[in-house]
Design an enzyme around this catalytic site. Structure first.
Site, PDB file in Angstrom:
ATOM      1  N   GLN A   1       0.845   0.306 -58.066  1.00 39.57           N
ATOM      2  CA  GLN A   1       0.667   1.170 -59.130  1.00 39.57           C
ATOM      3  C   GLN A   1       0.929  -0.924 -59.820  1.00 39.57           C
ATOM      4  O   GLN A   1       1.315  -1.081 -59.907  1.00 39.57           O
ATOM      5  CB  GLN A   1       0.786   1.947 -59.345  1.00 39.57           C
ATOM      6  CG  GLN A   1       0.356   1.956 -61.002  1.00 39.57           C
ATOM      7  CD  GLN A   1       1.285   3.573 -61.294  1.00 39.57           C
ATOM      8  OE1 GLN A   1       2.750   3.405 -62.151  1.00 39.57           O
ATOM      9  NE2 GLN A   1       0.828   4.391 -61.403  1.00 39.57           N
TER      10      GLN A   1
ATOM     11  N   TYR B   1      -0.540   3.520 -71.411  1.00 39.66           N
ATOM     12  CA  TYR B   1      -0.715   2.353 -71.251  1.00 39.66           C
ATOM     13  C   TYR B   1      -1.977   1.724 -71.677  1.00 39.66           C
ATOM     14  O   TYR B   1      -3.233   2.499 -72.049  1.00 39.66           O
ATOM     15  CB  TYR B   1      -0.350   2.263 -70.124  1.00 39.66           C
ATOM     16  CG  TYR B   1       1.474   2.284 -69.558  1.00 39.66           C
ATOM     17  CD1 TYR B   1       2.089   1.845 -70.276  1.00 39.66           C
ATOM     18  CD2 TYR B   1       1.840   3.326 -69.234  1.00 39.66           C
ATOM     19  CE1 TYR B   1       3.577   2.579 -70.862  1.00 39.66           C
ATOM     20  CE2 TYR B   1       3.172   3.653 -68.146  1.00 39.66           C
ATOM     21  CZ  TYR B   1       4.123   3.473 -69.604  1.00 39.66           C
ATOM     22  OH  TYR B   1       5.364   3.793 -69.773  1.00 39.66           O
TER      23      TYR B   1
ATOM     24  N   ARG C   1      -5.124   6.590 -61.697  1.00 42.27           N
ATOM     25  CA  ARG C   1      -4.035   7.541 -61.928  1.00 42.27           C
ATOM     26  C   ARG C   1      -5.108   7.242 -63.520  1.00 42.27           C
ATOM     27  O   ARG C   1      -5.118   7.061 -64.473  1.00 42.27           O
ATOM     28  CB  ARG C   1      -2.818   6.924 -62.602  1.00 42.27           C
ATOM     29  CG  ARG C   1      -1.911   8.005 -63.027  1.00 42.27           C
ATOM     30  CD  ARG C   1      -0.824   8.209 -63.025  1.00 42.27           C
ATOM     31  NE  ARG C   1      -0.646   8.998 -62.295  1.00 42.27           N
ATOM     32  CZ  ARG C   1       1.306   9.118 -61.982  1.00 42.27           C
ATOM     33  NH1 ARG C   1       1.457   8.952 -62.908  1.00 42.27           N
ATOM     34  NH2 ARG C   1       1.680  10.045 -61.205  1.00 42.27           N
TER      35      ARG C   1
ATOM     36  N   GLY D   1       7.642  13.349 -58.182  1.00 43.97           N
ATOM     37  CA  GLY D   1       8.186  12.784 -58.755  1.00 43.97           C
ATOM     38  C   GLY D   1      10.430  12.583 -58.883  1.00 43.97           C
ATOM     39  O   GLY D   1      10.320  12.245 -57.929  1.00 43.97           O
ATOM     40  N   ARG D   2      10.237  13.323 -59.652  1.00 41.81           N
ATOM     41  CA  ARG D   2      11.628  13.193 -59.899  1.00 41.81           C
ATOM     42  C   ARG D   2      12.424  14.594 -58.717  1.00 41.81           C
ATOM     43  O   ARG D   2      13.377  13.574 -57.603  1.00 41.81           O
ATOM     44  CB  ARG D   2      12.464  14.672 -60.472  1.00 41.81           C
ATOM     45  CG  ARG D   2      12.571  13.893 -62.429  1.00 41.81           C
ATOM     46  CD  ARG D   2      13.341  14.712 -63.347  1.00 41.81           C
ATOM     47  NE  ARG D   2      12.773  13.882 -64.313  1.00 41.81           N
ATOM     48  CZ  ARG D   2      13.400  13.888 -65.482  1.00 41.81           C
ATOM     49  NH1 ARG D   2      14.512  15.182 -65.149  1.00 41.81           N
ATOM     50  NH2 ARG D   2      12.915  14.224 -66.203  1.00 41.81           N
TER      51      ARG D   2
END
Length: 356
Positions: free
Chosen positions: A100, A181, A228, A312-313
């Site tokens: 990424q 971002y 994304r 994810g987690r």
């Protein structure tokens, strides 16, 4: 939960995936001080290769792009060499690696960058967020509004970073246009007050991200590039307001013209907009839903709203997450205290099923 839809193979760009799960990008802050991924990173990502599509944590394309301490870069030869060990480990485990590319923009602090300059942003507007530094939490700094030359240079930096990722052996890259971002800042009217061709209308606010994605696709091939997006995500002080649908109804069809390998949506609940993305997007669609339960994991694939479900987690805490999910085995619980920074603890020491 039935997992038959999740166990179907799929082609994404140039890679063949064994199933519909993937590893979502997650910041871990364990790179060396110069941004080079170390041996632990190769072990961490290699352990999770059975997820098939491994998307790495955000990696800065330049010194200006760094937001946090000990995040990896992908713009020097040392970075390339470090990422090559990661790519080799993932490939040895049968997975595919997508690095990424993330420019933090105003979500930064001079203490965290190699040159200690003020961060770049579409406009000189503070994020007013707490930033972790080596000296503790500090407020994000006042950014410098990007000049047209800064915009051109940042696009060139992403182009170079994409080429560096391929030189490191990665199968492709994901452009980070989400989560507060830099690219997301250009899309948001409360962060972008520009009056030139990169601000104002939804078309102008979309221009930077479209030009950047076009450049990266031109550099390494569109079928090696994903992006994304996170419509309506209020991270980093972002407030997209009532015009969020209009913004993405313009942006996504324009990006679709590039025929990128995939669109990765961090979804916060607008299913109508997600259905429009599905109709407009010609290739693979990845969807991460906030708060999704294990029982709901396959729903978007079953209902035709997604092709791939990134974890994810669960991926963070389970090196064998795919095997556990497909066999209905219990999952390790993640330890939030070890998410960011540190050593192997909470990084490479989560037990696999055979040792659980």
């Amino acid at each position: 939960m039935t997992t038959k839809h999740l166990q179907q193979p799929l082609t994404v760009g140039r890679v063949e995936l064994p199933h519909r799960l993937a590893m979502a990008p997650m910041t871990r802050n364990r790179a060396q001080r110069d941004g080079t991924p170390g041996p632990l990173a190769a072990a961490y990502y290699g352990q999770r290769a059975s997820l098939g599509m491994v998307i790495t944590e955000g990696s800065q394309p330049s010194g200006d792009g760094q937001g946090y301490p000990n995040t990896p870069g992908i713009y020097t030869q040392a970075h390339i060499d470090g990422w090559r060990t990661v790519a080799d480990a993932v490939h040895a485990g049968g997975g595919s690696l997508f690095i990424q590319l993330m420019h933090a923009g105003r979500m930064s602090h001079p203490d965290n960058t190699p040159h200690h300059r003020p961060p770049l942003a579409p406009s000189a507007i503070k994020a007013n967020q707490d930033m972790y530094t080596a000296d503790g939490a500090k407020k994000s700094a006042l950014p410098r509004e990007m000049s047209l030359e800064d915009i051109r240079q940042t696009i060139a930096d992403f182009r170079h970073a994409a080429a560096s990722a391929i030189a490191a052996g990665a199968d492709g890259v994901e452009i980070h246009g989400a989560n507060g971002y830099l690219l997301h800042q250009f899309l948001s009217p409360n962060a972008n007050h520009r009056t030139d061709a990169y601000g104002g209308s939804v078309e102008n606010r979309s221009r930077f991200i479209i030009e950047l994605a076009t450049a990266v696709a031109d550099e390494i091939g569109a079928d090696r590039v994903g992006i994304r997006l996170s419509p309506g995500m209020p991270l980093g002080g972002i407030q997209e307001g009532d015009g969020v649908r209009d913004q993405y109804r313009h942006l996504v069809p324009e990006l679709a013209k590039l025929n990128l390998a995939f669109l990765d949506v961090f979804h916060v609940g607008d299913d109508e907009l997600l259905r429009e993305f599905r109709a407009a997007w010609p290739t693979a669609l990845l969807v991460v839903r906030v708060g999704r339960s294990r029982e709901e994991l396959a729903h978007d694939v079953e209902n035709g709203l997604a092709d791939v479900v990134p974890l994810g987690r669960w991926a963070l805490a389970n090196p064998d997450a795919a095997e556990r999910i497909f066999s209905d085995a219990p999952l390790n619980e993640p330890d939030p205290a070890t998410f960011y920074g540190g050593d192997a603890t909470g990084y490479t020491d989560y037990p696999a099923l055979a040792r659980a």
